[in-house]
Design an enzyme around this catalytic site. Structure first.
Site, PDB file in Angstrom:
ATOM      1  N   ASP A  19     -34.638 -97.814  -9.984  1.00 37.61           N
ATOM      2  CA  ASP A  19     -34.603 -96.971 -10.628  1.00 37.61           C
ATOM      3  C   ASP A  19     -35.931 -97.960 -11.197  1.00 37.61           C
ATOM      4  O   ASP A  19     -35.536 -99.073 -11.746  1.00 37.61           O
ATOM      5  CB  ASP A  19     -34.857 -95.899 -11.795  1.00 37.61           C
ATOM      6  CG  ASP A  19     -35.225 -95.402 -13.277  1.00 37.61           C
ATOM      7  OD1 ASP A  19     -36.834 -94.987 -12.659  1.00 37.61           O
ATOM      8  OD2 ASP A  19     -34.764 -95.399 -13.812  1.00 37.61           O
ATOM      9  N   ASP A  96     -37.883 -87.307   6.329  1.00 34.05           N
ATOM     10  CA  ASP A  96     -37.201 -85.708   6.595  1.00 34.05           C
ATOM     11  C   ASP A  96     -38.197 -84.766   6.425  1.00 34.05           C
ATOM     12  O   ASP A  96     -39.221 -84.665   5.672  1.00 34.05           O
ATOM     13  CB  ASP A  96     -36.089 -85.787   5.692  1.00 34.05           C
ATOM     14  CG  ASP A  96     -34.981 -85.301   5.911  1.00 34.05           C
ATOM     15  OD1 ASP A  96     -35.183 -84.119   6.038  1.00 34.05           O
ATOM     16  OD2 ASP A  96     -33.914 -86.182   4.743  1.00 34.05           O
ATOM     17  N   ASP A 197     -34.281 -81.246   9.533  1.00 37.98           N
ATOM     18  CA  ASP A 197     -33.586 -81.251   8.937  1.00 37.98           C
ATOM     19  C   ASP A 197     -33.279 -79.537   9.779  1.00 37.98           C
ATOM     20  O   ASP A 197     -33.576 -78.585   9.827  1.00 37.98           O
ATOM     21  CB  ASP A 197     -33.835 -80.912   7.633  1.00 37.98           C
ATOM     22  CG  ASP A 197     -32.699 -80.258   6.755  1.00 37.98           C
ATOM     23  OD1 ASP A 197     -31.986 -81.105   6.427  1.00 37.98           O
ATOM     24  OD2 ASP A 197     -32.877 -79.191   6.170  1.00 37.98           O
ATOM     25  N   GLU A 254     -31.074 -82.974  13.263  1.00 32.91           N
ATOM     26  CA  GLU A 254     -29.984 -82.418  12.654  1.00 32.91           C
ATOM     27  C   GLU A 254     -29.705 -81.148  13.455  1.00 32.91           C
ATOM     28  O   GLU A 254     -30.337 -79.889  13.249  1.00 32.91           O
ATOM     29  CB  GLU A 254     -30.268 -81.895  10.853  1.00 32.91           C
ATOM     30  CG  GLU A 254     -29.042 -81.524  10.593  1.00 32.91           C
ATOM     31  CD  GLU A 254     -28.737 -81.579   9.306  1.00 32.91           C
ATOM     32  OE1 GLU A 254     -27.756 -81.620   7.871  1.00 32.91           O
ATOM     33  OE2 GLU A 254     -29.885 -80.739   8.868  1.00 32.91           O
ATOM     34  N   HIS A 330     -26.083 -88.384   3.114  1.00 34.53           N
ATOM     35  CA  HIS A 330     -26.202 -87.766   1.597  1.00 34.53           C
ATOM     36  C   HIS A 330     -25.120 -86.363   2.080  1.00 34.53           C
ATOM     37  O   HIS A 330     -24.961 -85.326   0.310  1.00 34.53           O
ATOM     38  CB  HIS A 330     -27.426 -87.196   1.553  1.00 34.53           C
ATOM     39  CG  HIS A 330     -28.160 -86.554   2.302  1.00 34.53           C
ATOM     40  ND1 HIS A 330     -28.547 -86.624   3.641  1.00 34.53           N
ATOM     41  CD2 HIS A 330     -28.995 -84.948   2.352  1.00 34.53           C
ATOM     42  CE1 HIS A 330     -28.929 -85.872   4.326  1.00 34.53           C
ATOM     43  NE2 HIS A 330     -29.001 -84.287   3.551  1.00 34.53           N
ATOM     44  N   ASP A 331     -24.971 -85.839   3.098  1.00 39.88           N
ATOM     45  CA  ASP A 331     -24.179 -84.330   2.855  1.00 39.88           C
ATOM     46  C   ASP A 331     -23.151 -84.471   2.496  1.00 39.88           C
ATOM     47  O   ASP A 331     -21.862 -83.658   2.640  1.00 39.88           O
ATOM     48  CB  ASP A 331     -24.656 -83.791   3.704  1.00 39.88           C
ATOM     49  CG  ASP A 331     -26.008 -82.633   3.770  1.00 39.88           C
ATOM     50  OD1 ASP A 331     -26.411 -82.501   2.437  1.00 39.88           O
ATOM     51  OD2 ASP A 331     -26.889 -82.758   4.327  1.00 39.88           O
TER      52      ASP A 331
END
Length: 568
Positions: A19, A96, A197, A254, A330-331
């Site tokens: 950030d 993505d 995705d 995916e 990330h999942d």
């Protein structure tokens, strides 16, 4: 050879990376600021999780405008700068692509729910039915029914994920045209490909038949009716012909529930429609399929099964298609907490898992933080979690099923998606150097020990080991293209295999256990007339009559074949 076969991909979850403006949320400028770090690591492709405009119900995977940047992440000018800075460094960027569903705030859906005769109505999947009586027993990935009643038009719409993520109707050619046009927009900007995705969920079974009941479940994840559906290959071929074939890009789909045979079809060297896929067989190794909530269950995983699954994919796709190589994203939980030992042997097992991923045939994927050995987090209160799937699961288990909060949190600690989403740990400062503000999700307390600053200062760190793996992969063609052969198939603790090309053979030995293991040398192993290329312990013992592997020890040997000079 296609450039993406020789690449190493680094996945960034932008919200948690870095950030720069103090609002507690990672941003595009933060990624640009860390490109030199990524270049030092050696990754040459960056995969960005969604940065599009979104109400952020599901971490940005609910998109309300495919051609705009989420304000929290910055502006399109910031994106253009990031892309230019990456290309200047010889790095590539993949985005993505989320086109199974949109946000319920997307203008298409806002229009679609206005009336049954709205021009955008058939952009989505609607079904008549009475309120409280969904059209069938299909369940959502995030719990409950996959159908949401819309009082305004007195019909249900399908959502395989959050109820704020209505599924697009790919049967409608206008939907496909809009998607292809949007893909072209980003590719013309200079983007180098897409991670797609849930791409094998686009085609649903005609008539939406009931799913096979499992136990007493009211709603069932009806994968047999929406994975690899009847028109999927048609859609992907059309997408390839209309868009992808016109660009030199990496595409990774995916694709849960895909067999190696289907994997060859999708990624075939000449007839395929994708560069590679993410298959999910190994991601279920530690789950109990008979559990009421299989993905949240945790059982001991079997090395024999890991060998079987990996070998199956390595053998099937060799010379036919191409594998993606991953153990985290990330999942899912952190790889060292899930497949290694994040307490006694965190460093050694993290290096072993990296060795495994980078010495198989395929394109390796590194998830942010794995290169420093980041671990799962164990927040003591559900209030500290942010993931919609996690919050829905907690609510269902505690408030509807009567399970204790402690039991439910233990399952979340093991399998929750927020394990991978805590902020990147840059240094020992209170917020791990991620932000000067209040982070959108709490930082893992482990940052005082596990952080980039410490890793860069330690020549024996996980980071520098990853860098060496990437260097070796680029130095020795056998690691990219060599044939895979499993050896010691029945050994309960050691995963051993060779990679063989014309002039080189790689021998990989991985002790996936807490025990010290002795192997006959050479015995069933290839002759060690070789050099030790890499090891995760300092000063490894030299093999004589027996070879001893310490807990989570990894070794890679290189042999020159047929009189060549492959040892360089």
């Amino acid at each position: 050879m296609a450039w993406w076969k020789e690449s190493v991909v680094y996945q960034i979850y932008p919200r948690s990376f870095f950030d720069t403006d103090g609002d507690g949320i990672g941003d595009l400028r933060g990624i640009t600021a860390k490109l030199d770090y990524l270049q030092t690591l050696g990754a040459d492709v960056i995969w960005l999780c969604p940065v599009y405009q979104s109400p952020n119900d599901d971490g940005g995977y609910d998109i309300s405008d495919y051609r705009a940047i989420m304000a929290e992440f910055g502006t399109m000018a910031d994106f253009d700068e990031l892309l230019a800075e990456m290309h200047q460094r010889g790095m590539r960027l993949i985005m993505d692509l989320v086109v199974n569903h949109t946000s319920d705030e997307h203008p298409w859906f806002v229009e679609a729910r206005k009336s049954k005769d709205n021009p955008f109505r058939d952009f989505y999947i609607w079904h008549p039915g009475k309120e409280g009586e969904p059209p069938n027993n299909w369940g959502s990935h995030f719990g409950g029914s996959a159908w949401k009643y819309d009082p305004g038009t007195e019909e249900y719409f399908l959502h395989l994920f959050s109820e704020r993520q209505p599924d697009l109707n790919w049967e409608n050619p206008r939907v496909r045209e809009q998607v292809y046009d949007m893909m072209t927009f980003w590719l013309d900007k200079g983007v180098d490909g897409f991670r797609m995705d849930t791409i094998n969920m686009l085609s649903k079974a005609p008539g939406f038949p009931e799913a096979s009941a499992r136990g007493s479940e009211r709603y069932v994840l009806a994968e047999e009716h929406f994975l690899n559906g009847p028109r999927l290959l048609e859609y992907l071929r059309e997408m390839h012909e209309r868009v992808l074939s016109k660009y030199d890009v990496l595409t990774v789909g995916e694709a849960p529930g895909v067999s190696p045979e289907l994997g060859v079809t999708y990624t075939h060297e000449t007839e395929g429609v994708l560069s590679m896929i993410f298959q999910f067989e190994h991601m279920a190794l530690d789950s109990d399929p008979s559990h009421p909530t299989p993905k949240w269950s945790k059982v001991p995983w079997s090395l024999a099964e890991l060998k079987r699954i990996t070998s199956r994919w390595q053998d099937a796709l060799h010379g036919q298609g191409w594998n993606s190589l991953y153990l985290s994203n990330h999942d899912v939980p952190r790889l060292v907490s899930r497949f290694g030992n994040d307490r006694l042997y965190r460093v050694e097992s993290a290096k072993l898992l990296a060795t495994f991923l980078h010495t198989l045939q395929g394109t390796p994927y590194i998830y942010q933080g794995d290169e420093i050995g980041m671990t799962n987090v164990q927040f003591s209160s559900i209030e500290d979690y942010r993931d919609v799937d996690t919050l829905n699961f907690y609510r269902e288990q505690v408030h509807q099923q009567g399970q204790s909060s402690a039991e439910t949190l233990a399952m979340i600690h093991a399998k929750g998606r927020d394990n991978a989403r805590t902020p990147m740990q840059w240094n020992t400062q209170p917020n791990a150097g991620f932000t000067t503000g209040t982070p959108w999700i709490r930082v893992n307390p482990s940052h005082t020990e596990i952080n980039v600053e410490a890793a860069l200062q330690d020549p024996d760190s996980i980071f520098w080991y990853y860098r060496e793996l990437i260097r070796l992969r680029r130095t020795h063609p056998v690691i990219v293209s060599g044939r895979y052969d499993l050896i010691l198939p029945d050994h309960p603790q050691v995963y051993a295999y060779t990679r063989t090309a014309e002039q080189q053979q790689l021998l990989v030995l991985l002790n996936f256990s807490l025990d010290t293991v002795t192997l006959p040398w050479p015995g069933e192993l290839p002759s060690p007339s070789t050099q030790l290329l890499l090891a995760n312990y300092l000063a490894p013992q030299q093999p004589e009559e027996h070879l001893t592997l310490r807990p989570y020890e990894a070794r890679v040997y290189l042999t020159c074949l047929h009189g060549g000079d492959g040892l360089n």
